[in-house]
Every structure is written in structure tokens, then in C-alpha cells.
Scaffold this active site. Structure first.
Site, PDB file in Angstrom:
ATOM      1  N   ASP A 222       0.824  -1.208   0.000  1.00 25.92           N
ATOM      2  CA  ASP A 222       0.000   0.000   0.000  1.00 25.92           C
ATOM      3  C   ASP A 222       0.855   1.253   0.000  1.00 25.92           C
ATOM      4  OD1 ASP A 222      -1.666  -2.258   1.429  1.00 25.92           O
ATOM      5  OD2 ASP A 222      -3.023  -0.832   0.452  1.00 25.92           O
TER       6      ASP A 222
ATOM      7  N   ASN B 257       1.857  -2.986   4.173  1.00 22.80           N
ATOM      8  CA  ASN B 257       0.898  -3.837   3.460  1.00 22.80           C
ATOM      9  C   ASN B 257      -0.087  -4.375   4.492  1.00 22.80           C
ATOM     10  OD1 ASN B 257      -0.008  -5.000   0.942  1.00 22.80           O
ATOM     11  ND2 ASN B 257       0.647  -6.985   1.738  1.00 22.80           N
ATOM     12  N   LYS B 258      -1.028  -5.147   4.028  1.00 21.17           N
ATOM     13  CA  LYS B 258      -2.096  -5.648   4.887  1.00 21.17           C
ATOM     14  C   LYS B 258      -1.560  -6.280   6.176  1.00 21.17           C
ATOM     15  CE  LYS B 258      -5.525  -5.264   4.452  1.00 21.17           C
ATOM     16  NZ  LYS B 258      -6.190  -4.118   5.113  1.00 21.17           N
TER      17      LYS B 258
END
Ligand code: MRU
Length: 354
Positions: A237, A247-248
Site C-alpha cells: 500500500d 501492506n495488509k
């Protein structure tokens, strides 16, 4: 990519300027679309995760500005919509990138010329996004093809497939490219609690005929330690100039387990996901989402109807950070539209933008 064999993008426009999106809150159980008719609807789609994934958030925000200008092409309306869209989700830098690009394109124009220019700019931005993802697929293909094992075993987390972009995906683009090239590939798909984006990954892999196995997030370390994974491949991201990767949530744990197991950990990162203004990943704003995402499960009842299940009593204290940061030291290499580069080499690939 395809739904039931038909080529589809994740968003498209109509002659009246409205924008249609796949409603990802209904997947994987149901393929449904939503028409966005205003900037407010675009804000809602991003915030509620009807659209999600860094590149798709950026593309939707660009069209959100188009919808705002369609209603009112003034400077004030442009600035207001850009501020509202930017506030929807804080972590993915593609959102800011897309808003800045579209605003810079239309702001110098006289208001009557802005609407057409905005739609043309948003369409170009989407086409470039698709091309970047396609190129990531090309550059990532050798990483899969050179694996000695067949099928090559890939582990991914969250959804960085075509549902997270306009088409192709980032982390899944090399998987689709390998599959098309006849390289046998199997994907371990982390469920990705609490929003379960792994279910989206499983669904889109299934639509493309790529073999996969859904796993609980907690199984990733076990599979890595047992030698059942050849490489990890995830999206991002926001990646900083030094290569720290937001990121997630859960990505960091996968990276740690991959390092412990001696398995390469790759991050697919298109240029607009790189924030050259930041070096230290700890400065990346991490979105904190609603507590009920952790307390309540949404799915389908045995009769197929939408159903919710309270896992934890209402009021149970919850922390729900939506992203984590994997330090550059744990990243083997980035797969970008310009090639594959170790964290220290990322700046060289994008020399003119840094
Ligand atoms: O909260 P989400 O579903 O928007 O998070 C998505 C991710 O974390 C993806 O891995 C990331 O955006 C890369 S997408 C190509």
C-alpha cells in the site's frame, strides 16, 4: 481478467459520466456492481471497501474527482472533493498520487474545460495502471519459472490481484503470467483476517483456473518451516524510499517466517505505491478500522442468505490496525514495472522520480 470467462475490469464508465464498480463487499458469494454518481458515493465506496487495494483506491479517487467536477467544475468544488477523497483511507499512497495528478491536470484549465479533461486523465491513469501491472507480471515471471519445483509454490497474503487494481493485479500478475506461459503454479492463499481479502484472492484465482489452497493466516509459518513454499509474493500500500513496506496486517509475520525459513520474500510494487518523501516505514500512517470488523463475521448462512455472526460480545475491546510495516531488511526484492530490484536498488530504478 475474467469473471465467468468474460474479460472485465474492476471499474468502468458510462456515457453519462457515472462510474460502475464491482462491489467487493459482496464477493466472493455474489458478483454485483454499484453505480457511482457523485464524489460522495466514491468516498463511500473507498471507505466501506466496496473498492479496495491501493491501485484501485487511486483509480476510484480519480473518478471521484471527475464526478465532483461533473456537478460543479469550480476551484472550490475541486479542492473540497480532493480533501474529502484524500481522507477516506490514509495508508495507500496511490490515493494521494492519483488526486494530485488529476488535480494538477485540470486546475490550470478554465472550469468549462475541466470535466472532459478530468475523465480523459482518469482513463489514461487507469490504462497506465493496467500496463504497469502487466509489466510487473513480465518481470516477475522468471522468479516463478526458475523454481525447481513443479508446480512452483507461491504464498500470498491479502488480495493484490486484479480486484485490487484496474486489471491484472500486482502480486498476482506474475502468477497469472506464469499460468498463461504454462508454468505450473499453486498459490497458498492467506485468509487475511479480519476482512478476509484472501477470499477475494481465492475467488479470482479460481476464475482464472489457477490452482490454490486457502489457509488460515496462522498456517503460513508452518508451511514455510516445512519447506512447502518456494517464494512469498505480496503487494504494498505504501513503500518508502528505503524499501520499508506497508501492506495488509499480517504481512510482517509472513516476512519474518519467510526469513526464518530461508524463503525469498518478494513485494510487487508499482511506481505510484512508492512514497519517495518517506524513508522510515514507521512514519507511514496506519489506518485503524472499526472494531466490529474483528468482533463480527460476515458470510452466508447454510441457506445461502447473507448472515452475520458475533464472535465476540459487543463492547469487547479491540485493536484493528489494517496494515503493518515490513522493514526493508526482510524484503528479498521488489518486482516493479521497471524490473526486479533489491531494496537498496529501488531508487536507481526510479531515478528520475526520487
Ligand atoms: O485494506 P485493503 O484491502 O485495501 O488492503 C489491500 C492490501 O493490503 C493489498 O495488499 C495492497 O493494496 C496491494 S494491492 C495491489
Amino acid at each position: 481478467m475474467r469473471i465467468a470467462g468474460r474479460a472485465t475490469r474492476t471499474l468502468w464508465t458510462h456515457a453519462d459520466g457515472t462510474v460502475e464498480i464491482l462491489d467487493q463487499t459482496r464477493l466472493p458469494h455474489e458478483v454485483a456492481t454499484v453505480r457511482l454518481e457523485s464524489a460522495a458515493a466514491a468516498c463511500h465506496a473507498i471507505r466501506s471497501m466496496q473498492v479496495r487495494g491501493a491501485p484501485l483506491i487511486g483509480a476510484t479517487a480519480a473518478y471521484g474527482l471527475c464526478l465532483a467536477l461533473r456537478a460543479d467544475p469550480s476551484d472550490a468544488a475541486l479542492a473540497r472533493a480532493a480533501t474529502e477523497l484524500a481522507a477516506t483511507r490514509p495508508t495507500a499512497v496511490n490515493l494521494r498520487w492519483a488526486l494530485e495528478r488529476l488535480s494538477a491536470h485540470v486546475a490550470p484549465l478554465p472550469p468549462p474545460a475541466r470535466v472532459a479533461a478530468a475523465y480523459a486523465c482518469a482513463a489514461a491513469l487507469c490504462d497506465e495502471e493496467v500496463e504497469r501491472c502487466r509489466a510487473i507480471g513480465e518481470h516477475g515471471l522468471p522468479l516463478l519459472a526458475r523454481s525447481a519445483r513443479r508446480p512452483v509454490q507461491v504464498l500470498t497474503h491479502c488480495n493484490a490481484g486484479w480486484l485490487a487494481t484496474v486489471d491484472w493485479g500486482t502480486a498476482l500478475a506474475p502468477v497469472y503470467r506464469a499460468h498463461a506461459a504454462g508454468v505450473p503454479v499453486h498459490v497458498w492463499v492467506g485468509e487475511t483476517r479480519p476482512r478476509n481479502q484472501g477470499l477475494l484472492t481465492a475467488w479470482e484465482l479460481g476464475e482464472e483456473g489457477v490452482p490454490y489452497t486457502l489457509i488460515a493466516d496462522n498456517a503460513a509459518g508452518h508451511l514455510l518451516a516445512r519447506g512447502q513454499v518456494d517464494l512469498c509474493l505480496v503487494g504494498t500500500d505504501r513503500t518508502t524510499a528505503r524499501g520499508d513496506v506497508a501492506n495488509k496486517i499480517g504481512t510482517y509475520l509472513v516476512a519474518l517466517a519467510a526469513r526464518a525459513a530461508g524463503v525469498p520474500f518478494y513485494v510487487a510494487a508499482p511506481g505510484p505505491s512508492i512514497d519517495w518523501s518517506l524513508d522510515d516505514g514507521r512514519a507511514i500512517p496506519i489506518e485503524e478500522r472499526d472494531a466490529d470488523e474483528v468482533r463480527v463475521l460476515h458470510g452466508r448462512a447454510a441457506d445461502g442468505r447473507p448472515a452475520s455472526l458475533a464472535l465476540a460480545p459487543a463492547g469487547t475491546p479491540v485493536a484493528n490496525p489494517a496494515f503493518d510495516v515490513t522493514p526493508a531488511e526482510l524484503v528479498t526484492a521488489f518486482v516493479t514495472e521497471r524490473g526486479v530490484a533489491a531494496p537498496a536498488e529501488l531508487g536507481r530504478l526510479f531515478a528520475e522520480t526520487t
